[in-house]
Design an enzyme around this catalytic site. Sequence first.
Site, mmCIF file in Angstrom:
data_model
loop_
_atom_site.group_PDB
_atom_site.id
_atom_site.type_symbol
_atom_site.label_atom_id
_atom_site.label_comp_id
_atom_site.label_asym_id
_atom_site.label_seq_id
_atom_site.Cartn_x
_atom_site.Cartn_y
_atom_site.Cartn_z
ATOM 1 N N LYS A 44 0.045 6.385 -6.658
ATOM 2 C CA LYS A 44 -0.258 7.798 -6.836
ATOM 3 C C LYS A 44 -1.115 8.086 -8.069
ATOM 4 C CE LYS A 44 1.975 10.237 -4.106
ATOM 5 N NZ LYS A 44 1.766 10.652 -2.716
HETATM 6 C C1 PLP Z 1 7.383 5.784 -3.234
HETATM 7 C C2 PLP Z 1 6.414 6.415 -2.307
HETATM 8 N N1 PLP Z 1 6.182 5.844 -1.124
HETATM 9 C C3 PLP Z 1 5.342 6.387 -0.235
HETATM 10 C C4 PLP Z 1 4.686 7.574 -0.485
HETATM 11 C C5 PLP Z 1 3.776 8.154 0.559
HETATM 12 O O1 PLP Z 1 2.418 8.153 0.199
HETATM 13 P P1 PLP Z 1 1.455 9.311 0.660
HETATM 14 O O2 PLP Z 1 1.952 10.556 -0.012
HETATM 15 O O3 PLP Z 1 0.101 8.945 0.203
HETATM 16 O O4 PLP Z 1 1.569 9.451 2.140
HETATM 17 C C6 PLP Z 1 4.896 8.206 -1.708
HETATM 18 C C7 PLP Z 1 4.263 9.493 -1.999
HETATM 19 O O5 PLP Z 1 4.852 10.449 -2.421
HETATM 20 C C8 PLP Z 1 5.768 7.616 -2.654
HETATM 21 O O6 PLP Z 1 5.998 8.187 -3.849
#
Ligand code: PLP
Length: 326
Positions: A44
Amino acid sequence: MKYANNILETIGNTPLIKLNSITKEIDATVLAKVEYFNPGNSVKDRMALKMVEDAEADGRLKPGGTIVEGTSGNTGMGLALAAIVKGYKLICVSNDKQSPTKFDVLRAVGAEVVVCPTDVPADDPRSYYSTSKRIAEETPNAWYVNQYDNPSNAVAHYEQTGPEIWEQTDGKITHFVVGVGTGGTISGVSKYLKEKNPAIKVWGIDTYGSVFKKYHETGVFDEKEIYPYVTEGIGEDILPENVDFDLIDAFEKVTDKDAAIYTRMLAREEGIFAGNSCGAAIKGMLQLKAHFGPDDVVVVLLHDSGSRYVTKIYNDDWMREKGFLE
Ligand SMILES: Cc1ncc(COP(=O)(O)O)c(C=O)c1O
């Protein structure tokens, strides 16, 4: 001398690591894009910085402003790094399902953290969606990030994560598997990869208790699919604009128990100490093994680090309490 001018310059260019043990039953080459090598320990960081820079560029974020976001921690960490280097205040609004460790980490990097109840509908004024919007409206010179619907989220992955995967696999990637929350990662990476080679298949990993899979398969937003679940970071009870369903070939659901167990296996068998949604991504990929042939190159993206889950997934008492360990 070779050095970064600040912490933000160390974001991206994470390693791609071959999985050797947990994938024994799969014929294909399976490579993990391990995103905890980013300075904030998650994928992120990439989109947080991109959202901030795009908001600065068009005047939504002004000098001395306050950044407000609803975040489960990882986006908050990326925003915190950007806020420190660029001189903004940061307020993170989250929910009580998240590891308390995540909040401590955010406070360590200067963020104010507001915690809301998880088990209320998204449109309830107490939900973290509503609370973050309200705080942004009430705070002078504030900018509400809205990672769910902010297009810069997916663009960051189109500009960085997708090209890195394409180059690191020398264009040989055949399948991409990744957990879906806001949808930024899957939509941005998929757009780039499918432009390079439309034959590449992209699978989203979802949880039980989330609306994605059924919506993708039927076009129906079924509220009966929504119930509280344990897995952190993936699945939603809303349809974020960053999920581009046309760029996703299929969704696969993984149980909370399997996500937890495979997160631990990843640490023990591969030495990859990753977060909760990473176990879900690995187990989802194993559930899909019938789709992979010996010449295939499968890339699975691992979102974050295990350090944020030491009191949960990596704690035996917590695992027993949840019924995930005998
Ligand atoms: C630990 C974790 N896994 C997966 C995701 C999912 O990613 P995306 O928001 O890009 O779909 C996030 C996002 O908030 C996350 O913090």
